[in-house]
Design a protein around this motif. Structure first.
Motif, PDB file in Angstrom:
ATOM      1  N   ASN A 565      -4.810  14.488  -7.184  1.00 21.76           N
ATOM      2  CA  ASN A 565      -5.729  13.416  -6.826  1.00 21.76           C
ATOM      3  C   ASN A 565      -5.065  12.449  -5.856  1.00 21.76           C
ATOM      4  OD1 ASN A 565      -7.695  14.418  -8.537  1.00 21.76           O
ATOM      5  ND2 ASN A 565      -6.988  13.221 -10.277  1.00 21.76           N
ATOM      6  N   LEU A 566      -5.830  12.057  -4.841  1.00 23.31           N
ATOM      7  CA  LEU A 566      -5.322  11.110  -3.850  1.00 23.31           C
ATOM      8  C   LEU A 566      -5.328   9.706  -4.474  1.00 23.31           C
ATOM      9  CD1 LEU A 566      -4.426  10.197  -1.065  1.00 23.31           C
ATOM     10  CD2 LEU A 566      -6.812  10.278  -0.324  1.00 23.31           C
ATOM     11  N   MET A 567      -4.154   9.157  -4.670  1.00 31.39           N
ATOM     12  CA  MET A 567      -4.022   7.837  -5.288  1.00 31.39           C
ATOM     13  C   MET A 567      -3.358   6.899  -4.284  1.00 31.39           C
ATOM     14  SD  MET A 567      -5.375   8.270  -8.250  1.00 31.39           S
ATOM     15  CE  MET A 567      -4.847   6.795  -9.102  1.00 31.39           C
ATOM     16  N   ILE A 568      -4.194   6.207  -3.515  1.00 29.55           N
ATOM     17  CA  ILE A 568      -3.659   5.243  -2.549  1.00 29.55           C
ATOM     18  C   ILE A 568      -3.173   4.017  -3.326  1.00 29.55           C
ATOM     19  CG2 ILE A 568      -4.228   3.785  -0.570  1.00 29.55           C
ATOM     20  CD1 ILE A 568      -6.294   5.862   0.219  1.00 29.55           C
ATOM     21  N   LEU A 580      -8.651  -8.396   6.068  1.00 25.21           N
ATOM     22  CA  LEU A 580     -10.052  -8.411   6.505  1.00 25.21           C
ATOM     23  C   LEU A 580     -10.716  -9.735   6.160  1.00 25.21           C
ATOM     24  CD1 LEU A 580     -11.253  -4.802   5.520  1.00 25.21           C
ATOM     25  CD2 LEU A 580     -11.086  -5.724   7.829  1.00 25.21           C
ATOM     26  N   LEU A 581     -10.463 -10.247   4.938  1.00 22.00           N
ATOM     27  CA  LEU A 581     -11.088 -11.505   4.519  1.00 22.00           C
ATOM     28  C   LEU A 581     -10.573 -12.691   5.333  1.00 22.00           C
ATOM     29  CD1 LEU A 581     -11.134 -11.045   0.635  1.00 22.00           C
ATOM     30  CD2 LEU A 581     -13.007 -10.724   2.258  1.00 22.00           C
ATOM     31  N   GLU A 582      -9.374 -12.522   5.932  1.00 20.20           N
ATOM     32  CA  GLU A 582      -8.849 -13.574   6.799  1.00 20.20           C
ATOM     33  C   GLU A 582      -9.316 -13.397   8.247  1.00 20.20           C
ATOM     34  OE1 GLU A 582      -4.641 -13.547   6.403  1.00 20.20           O
ATOM     35  OE2 GLU A 582      -4.653 -13.936   4.249  1.00 20.20           O
ATOM     36  N   GLY A 583      -9.957 -12.250   8.547  1.00 26.54           N
ATOM     37  CA  GLY A 583     -10.461 -12.004   9.893  1.00 26.54           C
ATOM     38  C   GLY A 583      -9.374 -11.621  10.876  1.00 26.54           C
ATOM     39  N   LYS A 584      -8.214 -11.132  10.395  1.00 29.12           N
ATOM     40  CA  LYS A 584      -7.089 -10.769  11.263  1.00 29.12           C
ATOM     41  C   LYS A 584      -7.216  -9.293  11.647  1.00 29.12           C
ATOM     42  CE  LYS A 584      -3.992 -14.238   9.290  1.00 29.12           C
ATOM     43  NZ  LYS A 584      -2.709 -14.491   8.597  1.00 29.12           N
ATOM     44  N   LEU A 585      -7.641  -9.050  12.888  1.00 28.82           N
ATOM     45  CA  LEU A 585      -7.959  -7.681  13.333  1.00 28.82           C
ATOM     46  C   LEU A 585      -6.712  -6.803  13.403  1.00 28.82           C
ATOM     47  CD1 LEU A 585      -9.917  -5.577  14.408  1.00 28.82           C
ATOM     48  CD2 LEU A 585      -9.647  -6.560  16.688  1.00 28.82           C
ATOM     49  N   ASP A 586      -5.684  -7.236  14.136  1.00 31.04           N
ATOM     50  CA  ASP A 586      -4.485  -6.400  14.327  1.00 31.04           C
ATOM     51  C   ASP A 586      -3.796  -6.122  13.006  1.00 31.04           C
ATOM     52  OD1 ASP A 586      -4.966  -6.343  17.020  1.00 31.04           O
ATOM     53  OD2 ASP A 586      -3.640  -8.041  17.477  1.00 31.04           O
ATOM     54  N   ALA A 587      -3.687  -7.143  12.170  1.00 29.46           N
ATOM     55  CA  ALA A 587      -3.033  -6.952  10.869  1.00 29.46           C
ATOM     56  C   ALA A 587      -3.844  -6.010   9.976  1.00 29.46           C
ATOM     57  CB  ALA A 587      -2.854  -8.306  10.178  1.00 29.46           C
ATOM     58  N   SER A 588      -5.181  -6.079  10.075  1.00 31.34           N
ATOM     59  CA  SER A 588      -6.042  -5.174   9.291  1.00 31.34           C
ATOM     60  C   SER A 588      -5.856  -3.733   9.735  1.00 31.34           C
ATOM     61  CB  SER A 588      -7.506  -5.598   9.443  1.00 31.34           C
ATOM     62  OG  SER A 588      -7.712  -6.899   8.955  1.00 31.34           O
ATOM     63  N   LYS A 589      -5.784  -3.529  11.059  1.00 32.43           N
ATOM     64  CA  LYS A 589      -5.595  -2.165  11.565  1.00 32.43           C
ATOM     65  C   LYS A 589      -4.238  -1.606  11.143  1.00 32.43           C
ATOM     66  CE  LYS A 589      -8.731  -2.132  15.523  1.00 32.43           C
ATOM     67  NZ  LYS A 589      -8.855  -1.915  16.985  1.00 32.43           N
ATOM     68  N   GLN A 590      -3.202  -2.461  11.174  1.00 27.73           N
ATOM     69  CA  GLN A 590      -1.891  -1.997  10.738  1.00 27.73           C
ATOM     70  C   GLN A 590      -1.895  -1.646   9.256  1.00 27.73           C
ATOM     71  OE1 GLN A 590       0.874  -5.072  11.839  1.00 27.73           O
ATOM     72  NE2 GLN A 590       0.606  -4.741  14.051  1.00 27.73           N
ATOM     73  N   ALA A 591      -2.606  -2.424   8.468  1.00 30.79           N
ATOM     74  CA  ALA A 591      -2.705  -2.121   7.032  1.00 30.79           C
ATOM     75  C   ALA A 591      -3.440  -0.807   6.801  1.00 30.79           C
ATOM     76  CB  ALA A 591      -3.411  -3.273   6.308  1.00 30.79           C
ATOM     77  N   TYR A 592      -4.484  -0.555   7.617  1.00 31.29           N
ATOM     78  CA  TYR A 592      -5.217   0.715   7.461  1.00 31.29           C
ATOM     79  C   TYR A 592      -4.373   1.911   7.878  1.00 31.29           C
ATOM     80  CZ  TYR A 592      -8.229   4.607   8.514  1.00 31.29           C
ATOM     81  OH  TYR A 592      -8.754   5.866   8.591  1.00 31.29           O
ATOM     82  N   LYS A 594      -1.332   2.518   7.367  1.00 34.70           N
ATOM     83  CA  LYS A 594      -0.513   2.967   6.244  1.00 34.70           C
ATOM     84  C   LYS A 594      -1.327   3.839   5.288  1.00 34.70           C
ATOM     85  CE  LYS A 594       2.508  -1.104   6.406  1.00 34.70           C
ATOM     86  NZ  LYS A 594       3.016  -2.288   5.663  1.00 34.70           N
ATOM     87  N   ILE A 595      -2.615   3.526   5.185  1.00 37.91           N
ATOM     88  CA  ILE A 595      -3.496   4.361   4.344  1.00 37.91           C
ATOM     89  C   ILE A 595      -3.837   5.658   5.067  1.00 37.91           C
ATOM     90  CG2 ILE A 595      -5.768   4.459   3.243  1.00 37.91           C
ATOM     91  CD1 ILE A 595      -5.609   1.418   2.892  1.00 37.91           C
ATOM     92  N   SER A 596      -4.079   5.579   6.360  1.00 39.14           N
ATOM     93  CA  SER A 596      -4.527   6.742   7.145  1.00 39.14           C
ATOM     94  C   SER A 596      -3.513   7.869   7.156  1.00 39.14           C
ATOM     95  CB  SER A 596      -4.824   6.301   8.580  1.00 39.14           C
ATOM     96  OG  SER A 596      -5.154   7.405   9.390  1.00 39.14           O
ATOM     97  N   THR A 597      -2.225   7.534   7.141  1.00 37.49           N
ATOM     98  CA  THR A 597      -1.193   8.580   7.201  1.00 37.49           C
ATOM     99  C   THR A 597      -1.237   9.510   5.996  1.00 37.49           C
ATOM    100  OG1 THR A 597       0.374   7.026   6.168  1.00 37.49           O
ATOM    101  CG2 THR A 597       0.366   7.164   8.585  1.00 37.49           C
ATOM    102  N   GLN A 598      -1.854   9.065   4.899  1.00 32.46           N
ATOM    103  CA  GLN A 598      -1.911   9.900   3.691  1.00 32.46           C
ATOM    104  C   GLN A 598      -3.137  10.801   3.654  1.00 32.46           C
ATOM    105  OE1 GLN A 598      -1.026   7.384   0.119  1.00 32.46           O
ATOM    106  NE2 GLN A 598      -0.899   5.729   1.630  1.00 32.46           N
ATOM    107  N   LEU A 599      -4.150  10.503   4.480  1.00 32.93           N
ATOM    108  CA  LEU A 599      -5.433  11.204   4.357  1.00 32.93           C
ATOM    109  C   LEU A 599      -5.340  12.670   4.742  1.00 32.93           C
ATOM    110  CD1 LEU A 599      -7.871   8.496   5.751  1.00 32.93           C
ATOM    111  CD2 LEU A 599      -7.230   8.938   3.384  1.00 32.93           C
ATOM    112  N   SER A 600      -4.577  12.995   5.804  1.00 31.82           N
ATOM    113  CA  SER A 600      -4.571  14.364   6.325  1.00 31.82           C
ATOM    114  C   SER A 600      -3.876  15.349   5.408  1.00 31.82           C
ATOM    115  CB  SER A 600      -3.900  14.400   7.700  1.00 31.82           C
ATOM    116  OG  SER A 600      -2.550  13.991   7.599  1.00 31.82           O
TER     117      SER A 600
END
Length: 790
Positions: A565-568, A580-592, A594-600
């Motif tokens: 099971n994929l457990m992020i 995202l709740l702070e509206g910080k675009l670049d920081a949100s993309k960087q946080a994503y 780290k999640i994206s590298t596990q999906l493939s």
């Protein structure tokens, strides 16, 4: 008198017809005899030519057979452990030659056309001969020509694998002519000399095969020459006793050189005799095969046969003449028409035959009806055969098939698909990439045509290599069923199959600009496994999430996917949502990222589950912190879920997530920067706008409006009453009454229509409410309007 005159006229007419028919018949007989004689001459020449070409083809076959035997033998020797041990010896060993001698003798006994086999160890400069058993170095080996060739680096480099005509020395100081094949090892020593296997095949197979296949005797009048591409005479099976065969062949070769290659039949003169010459060099070795047949045996019986033909034609003429006299004058034309109808020949539809007998009319009508029905049946078969085949194959891969095994077997036999039940199969699933985009850019008719083209391309390419069938399954998928040997080496089968699948992808991309992803199964047997295998293939094709569009997914690629099971990690989820709740675009993309590298590294279902979980957490967090963004967040989630259904590869996942992050960050930033957006005035204005737009909606109420704004009902109810001095329900009721008064004063609509427009119901409460608001009853209000002239 009148009757006699008619009879005389009738007799005179038939006499003229008879004389005309006799003249025409004699003329036609002469012409027919001449034509048959000429045609017989040509037919005889063609028959002899065909016979000659058949003999040449058989010799070509013998050459191909010789090559095939040597090729198979070379493969067997290359895989023989004793032969490999001899070729790889680093120092002499007395046991290995004994073992290799036994191994070679087994192969020679199996293939009777092998004269001898040499093995050459380049490391030890050692030859071994199966004929004599000798083990000698290259300068002592009895076959000096072979020893010289295999130790010459230039020859090794230039040798193309073609057979060579070679004189093999025999122990009794004589020699025999052979066709020699040399197979070099990929390994070479410091002097660029390689290990080699030399196979000497007897050339007598060329003579023996043609004599055996055609049962020719030694005194045959036909002659055949075989020579290599350099003009060296190899063999002369069934050759006449020419004094100098090499000289005869040289003259034949010179004759061939002056002729057009398109015409391979010529008449030539040799030794004061005339021959029909046919030749060919259409074999892998480029050897010339020339056949000679004396012309005196071709036309020997033609003249006598022609005379017999004339006699036969005259007899036929007499019989036909007598038959025509006996038959009615108008019988011939109906018979011709019926014959044309029966044989399927074209008939002028505008012509209606005039039959004078009921029998002929009945025959014509019957056959005409049958012909029309056959045409309709043939047309129906052509139109429905493809559909029937598709339906049956689709039913076989369905878990809810309605056919029994007996019915399936019968239907498979009718559609020439019996191989599906009696042999191993491999299932290949082809899927159109970006199918939704394909549907948007293609109308229904073009879509069907393109899918049909995909089936045709796939079937045309795969049928060149396998017995197979292709059919459309789901709207974006096609199934290719391939007949294969389930006991064969799977790696070899895979190496053969993948280039074919790649060719299908390239041709579909080239001709109709469609991208295909392909998954294929391991070989299996049994129709009962088709539904399960199809289900597995649909799961396998989802692996393209990792491998991308235009990929070919083998059965073992699933091993590369993590089945757990994929457990992020929760901290990664929290980090993304926090940014995202702070509206910080670049920081949100960087946080994503780290999640994206596990999906493939996980399967499709796990990725989809975690994406849905992620967007739900984002939604709930946004609504909690920014209640006024609930409507936007709901639309965002709906859009995300719709687009998620079109996800096929990881690149699509990243694009969807990045687009969502950008949109949400922008919305959060705008909300944080716009204090008015969260003020009481803004909330009151939003409530009034909703009521103004939807006052006719019977369901509008406090809870309905709170749900629209994403705020608490108690909160907005308190704010509204404190500002407006009345509740939301009272505000809605007052607005409806005002709208009611407006329609009563300014329209001719009935009361029921007006009530429907303002969202009120006609009941006792309505009349009470009306009187309380206007101070008069509804009837009095209307009477006042009439008195005012409204």
């Amino acid at each position: 008198m009148l009757t006699r005159h008619k009879e005389h006229s009738s007799q005179s007419f038939f006499k003229k017809v008879f004389l005309s028919f006799l003249f025409v018949s004699i003329t036609l007989t002469i012409l027919l005899t001449t034509f048959l004689t000429i045609n017989y001459f040509k037919t005889s020449a063609n028959l002899v030519t065909r016979l000659n070409h058949n003999m040449l083809s058989q010799l070509n076959y013998s050459i191909n057979y010789l090559n095939e035997q040597s090729n198979r033998l070379s493969i067997s020797l290359s895989n023989d452990k004793d032969v490999i041990a001899f070729l790889n010896m680093k120092q002499k060993n007395n046991l290995i030659p004994v073992l290799v001698n036994n191994a070679l003798n087994k192969h020679i006994v199996t293939l009777g056309n092998v004269e001898s086999i040499y093995l050459y160890n380049s490391e030890l400069d050692l030859f071994f001969s199966s004929k004599s058993g000798e083990q000698l170095s290259s300068d002592q080996f009895s076959d000096r020509e072979i020893a010289r060739l295999v130790t010459t680096p230039d020859f090794i480099t230039s040798y193309n694998g073609k057979p060579m005509i070679h004189q093999v020395p025999l122990p009794n100081s004589s020699s025999t002519e052979t066709c020699t094949y040399i197979v070099f090892d990929s390994y070479s020593n410091k002097s660029d000399i390689k290990n080699a296997v030399i196979i000497n095949m007897r050339l007598s197979i060329l003579t023996d095969s043609i004599k055996t296949m055609n049962q020719f005797k030694s005194d045959s009048n036909m002659s055949y020459f075989v020579a290599d591409k350099d003009g060296t005479l190899i063999d002369t099976p069934l050759s006449q006793p020419f004094i100098d065969k090499q000289k005869v062949f040289s003259s034949l070769q010179a004759k061939i050189a002056t002729q057009n290659n398109e015409n391979k039949n010529h008449f030539i003169n040799l030794d004061h005799n005339r021959y029909l010459m046919s030749y060919t060099n259409d074999n892998p070795n480029g050897w010339y095969i020339i056949g000679l047949i004396p012309t005196n045996i071709i036309f020997k019986d033609i003249i006598s046969s022609s005379v017999l033909s004339v006699i036969f034609v005259i007899c036929i003429f007499i019989l036909c003449f007598m038959a025509c006299i006996l038959l009615a004058r108008d019988l011939n034309n109906p018979i011709i028409m019926i014959t044309k109808l029966m044989t399927g020949q074209s008939i002028d539809k505008s012509y209606i035959p005039n039959f004078k007998t009921n029998e002929l009319k009945t025959i014509w009508s019957t056959f005409h009806t049958m012909q029309e029905q056959n045409k309709r049946l043939d047309k129906l078969k052509k139109e429905t055969s493809y559909s029937v085949k598709q339906d049956l194959l689709n039913s076989l891969i369905s878990v809810h098939s309605i056919y029994s095994l007996e019915v399936v077997a019968s239907k498979l036999e009718q559609l020439n698909l019996s191989y599906l039940a009696g042999s191993g199969l491999c299932m290949v699933l082809l899927k159109i990439d970006n199918y939704n985009a394909f549907l948007l850019n293609t109308n229904q008719q073009e879509c069907w045509a393109l899918k049909f083209t995909v089936v045709n391309i796939a079937e045309e390419i795969s049928s060149e290599h396998y017995t197979c069938d292709v059919f459309s399954s789901d709207s974006d998928k096609f199934v290719l069923l391939i007949k294969c040997d389930e006991t064969a080496d799977y790696k070899e089968f895979q190496n053969q199959l993948e280039p074919v699948l790649r060719s299908i992808q390239e041709n579909v991309k080239k001709y109709i600009s469609l991208s295909l992803s392909i998954a294929y199964s391991t070989p299996f047997k049994g129709l009962e496994h088709l539904p399960m295998m199809y289900s597995n293939m649909k799961n396998s094709i989802l692996l393209k999430l990792r491998y991308g569009h235009q990929s070919i997914i083998s059965p073992y690629m699933a091993d590369e996917i993590d089945t757990d099971n994929l457990m992020i990690p929760v901290n990664q989820f929290d980090a993304l949502i926090g940014k995202l709740l702070e509206g910080k675009l670049d920081a949100s993309k960087q946080a994503y990222e780290k999640i994206s590298t596990q999906l493939s590294t996980y399967n499709y279902d796990e990725v989809m589950t975690n994406l849905i979980h992620l967007i739900y957490n984002i939604y709930t967090s946004v609504v909690v912190k920014y209640p006024t963004l609930k409507e936007y967040a709901t639309l965002m989630v709906k859009h995300f879920m719709v687009e998620l259904q079109n996800i096929e590869v990881v690149v699509d996942v990243d694009k969807l997530m990045n687009d969502t992050i950008e949109s949400l960050c922008q919305k959060v930033t705008n909300t944080k920067n716009n204090s008015e957006y969260q003020s009481k005035d803004y909330i009151i204005k939003s409530i009034c706008d909703i009521i103004e737009k939807e006052y006719s909606n019977y369901e509008i109420c406090l809870i309905y409006i709170a749900d629209k704004l994403g705020l608490s009902p108690n909160y907005i109810g308190h704010i509204f009453k404190s500002v407006k001095g009345k509740s939301i329900a009272q505000y809605i009721q007052d607005l409806r009454i005002e709208k009611l008064a407006y329609y009563l004063n300014h329209s001719s609509l009935s009361l029921e229509e007006i009530l429907d427009k303002v969202g009120l119901e006609k009941n006792n409460y309505f009349y009470t409410l009306f009187k309380k608001h206007f101070g008069v009853s509804l009837s009095e209000y209307r009477l006042n309007l009439v008195n005012k002239g409204l």
